[in-house]
Structure formats: C-alpha cells, structure tokens
Design an enzyme around this catalytic site. Structure first.
Site, short mmCIF file in Angstrom:
data_model
loop_
_atom_site.label_atom_id
_atom_site.label_comp_id
_atom_site.label_asym_id
_atom_site.label_seq_id
_atom_site.Cartn_x
_atom_site.Cartn_y
_atom_site.Cartn_z
N CYS A 266 0.88 -1.18 0.00
CA CYS A 266 0.00 0.00 0.00
C CYS A 266 0.91 1.23 0.00
O CYS A 266 1.79 1.33 -0.84
CB CYS A 266 -0.97 -0.03 1.18
SG CYS A 266 -0.17 -0.08 2.80
N ARG A 271 -2.21 -0.58 5.42
CA ARG A 271 -3.42 -1.14 4.80
C ARG A 271 -3.12 -2.52 4.20
O ARG A 271 -3.98 -3.40 4.21
CB ARG A 271 -3.96 -0.19 3.74
CG ARG A 271 -4.56 1.09 4.30
CD ARG A 271 -4.86 2.11 3.22
NE ARG A 271 -3.64 2.71 2.69
CZ ARG A 271 -3.62 3.61 1.70
NH1 ARG A 271 -4.74 3.99 1.12
NH2 ARG A 271 -2.48 4.13 1.29
#
Length: 313
Positions: A266, A271
């Site tokens: 990410c 994330r």
C-alpha cells in the site's frame, strides 16, 4: 511462562466464551472464516478483559486515546514501532527496539494482546503483522474496534493506564515468510513466475492521480492488481470484517488459488497488513507476504520500475 504455555492460555480463554457463539448471528458468520485464532469479538473481550494475561492495546494516536479508550488499555501508535534510521517513514522497527519498548510498557512474554483501533482494524493489523513477522503469535484483532465495544456497553476511560516495567523477549526465530523487501520484490516483478502483486490502496493512488505525503512520485508497482483494502470491511457502518462469502467474492478478482504467492503493498505497509490478515487468517491463503516499505519506499528509487495512468494532481 514460555510461548508454548501462553498459547494454551489463549485456547483456554477462547473456550470460556465458545458456548455463546452458536447463538450469535455474527459468530455464526465468523465460524466460516478459515481461522479466528487472531480475531476476537467484543462480546468475548467483555468476558475476559480483566484477566491478568490479557493486554488490551489501543492502536491510535495519543490524542485519540486521551479522548476515551477501553478501560485498562495501553496506547501504542505507528511511530512507536518504526525504524527511524531510514530517510523515509513507515519501516518496521528492529526486534531489539520492539523488545525494549514492550518491556517499558510492562508487556510479558505470556501476554495475550488484543489490539483495536477505530478504522476497521487497518492500523491494528500493522501491529499484528509486525509481531507475526518476528514470530510472536499471541495477538488478536478486536472486530469492530472501539465503536463496537461501546455499542455493547463496554467500560471506557480517559485515564492513562499505569504499568510496571517487565522483560519482554521475542521468539528466537523470525517468521519472515510474512515479510518481503524491495530487492526480492523487484526480482519478482522482472521474472515470468506466476506471482500476484496486490495494491491495497485507493483507486486514485493506484492510478497515479494522487501522491500521498512521503512518496516522491505517484504510481504503482508494475503487474499490480488493485483491490482497495476498505472493501473487506463494513467501512461506512460497523467497521467489522465482511463475511467469508463476501470476502471470497471480493478477492476472487485475483483469480488466485490458496497456495499462490501473493505480495501485498500500500503506501507504508499498514493497509496491506490489513489485507494480509484478511487473506491469510480469514480466507486461508497460504503464501501471502506484506511489502514493508510499500509505495513510499519504492517511489524513492529511480531504478525501480513503476506505472501510472495519468498525471497526478
């Protein structure tokens, strides 16, 4: 108490509330996940949160913690578990630094960590992944986080939780099969091997329309497939993980088998740690690795290939 014994405690505490799962709709859905070893419902935490081995971790910024947190929770944030020796941010801290930090917090080797945030476990998953990478498995994410806890009437506090220093040591052997660095990833990008590279960012980041702070340019790693991490939770509602059938439908876009190699990234590996949790724990994919440096690191090096769809704004 050693790590093996601490896992028996995890099993014992889970058994304390297992009899209630069959009566709860949410719990029936969770049973369909590949594993719930590292996932905890708020109803379960309500039963065991005062047990001496349970350490509740509020993984949010200090100012958010001070506005109210689960009673008894200690506070950890991303910057507490970063290696600041890099010229860019977000890299995972060294083992010795984690051991020193956890010892100051009073965390012991046999602790059962229950980690939460209020963003759908995206931040909490970073801590789970980092500890998993260093071989420490006694970590559970609190499904739904602080909001779910409050909804069932769980006690909260504004007071800083007091702790006594301890001696915390991570396992001798790392479990770095959950980790990958830029050199190895570059080899995969340049090879013809069947490796899936998954970008867990937003569509704007993936396309190159947006460059977040910390990156030197916008774009994506070549061969990337895009699946926004937020699709895996009820983002606008409960912030809980979606059901197994829903998750299976979302990640069927990868066209991957359970034993295919999947590399997730990410912006700074947060994330993507969440997506790693979803793929490995909830869906049962066996060869998933999180790229720690992610786009922030990759973008720093002109010799690393990248793609973009349009000019950033």
């Amino acid at each position: 108490m050693n790590f093996k014994n601490s896992m028996w405690i995890v099993l014992f505490l889970s058994a304390m509330v297992s009899c209630k799962r069959g009566k709860d709709t949410t719990s029936q859905e969770i049973k369909t996940y590949a594993s719930v070893k590292h996932l905890m419902e708020v109803e379960e935490l309500l039963e065991i949160h005062k047990h001496e081995k349970v350490v509740i971790v509020d993984f949010r910024k200090d100012e958010e913690y001070k506005k109210g947190h689960i009673e008894g929770a200690i506070n950890i944030w991303r910057t507490d578990i970063e290696d600041t020796s890099y010229p860019y941010g977000g890299m995972m801290a060294k083992k010795v630094d984690i051991e020193t930090f956890f010892s100051k917090l009073g965390i012991k080797n046999d602790a059962i960590l229950v980690v939460y945030d209020n963003k759908g476990s995206s931040d909490a998953a970073r801590l789970w992944w980092l500890l998993k990478s260093y071989g420490f498995e006694s970590v559970k994410l609190l499904n739904g986080g602080l909001s779910a806890w409050r909804q069932i009437g769980g006690s909260t506090s504004y007071e800083m939780t007091k702790t006594e220093p301890s001696i915390f040591t991570l396992p001798v052997k790392d479990a770095l099969d959950a980790w990958i660095g830029k050199e190895e990833l570059l080899g995969m990008v340049n090879s013809s091997n069947n490796v899936i590279i998954l970008d867990a960012r937003t569509e704007e980041e993936f396309s190159g329309k947006r460059r977040k702070e910390g990156a030197t340019k916008a774009g994506r790693i070549p061969k990337s497939i895009h699946v926004d991490w937020a699709r895996s939770i009820d983002y606008e509602g409960t912030k809980k993980f979606r059901t197994f059938p829903e998750l299976e439908a979302i990640y069927s876009e990868l066209e991957a088998s359970r034993d295919d190699t999947i590399i997730v990234y990410c912006h700074t590996g947060v994330r993507s740690a969440h997506t790693t949790f979803v793929l490995t724990e909830l869906l049962g994919y066996e060869q998933v690795r999180n790229y720690d440096g992610s786009w922030t690191e990759w973008s720093q090096f002109d010799n690393l290939p990248f793609e973009k769809d349009s000019v950033q704004f």
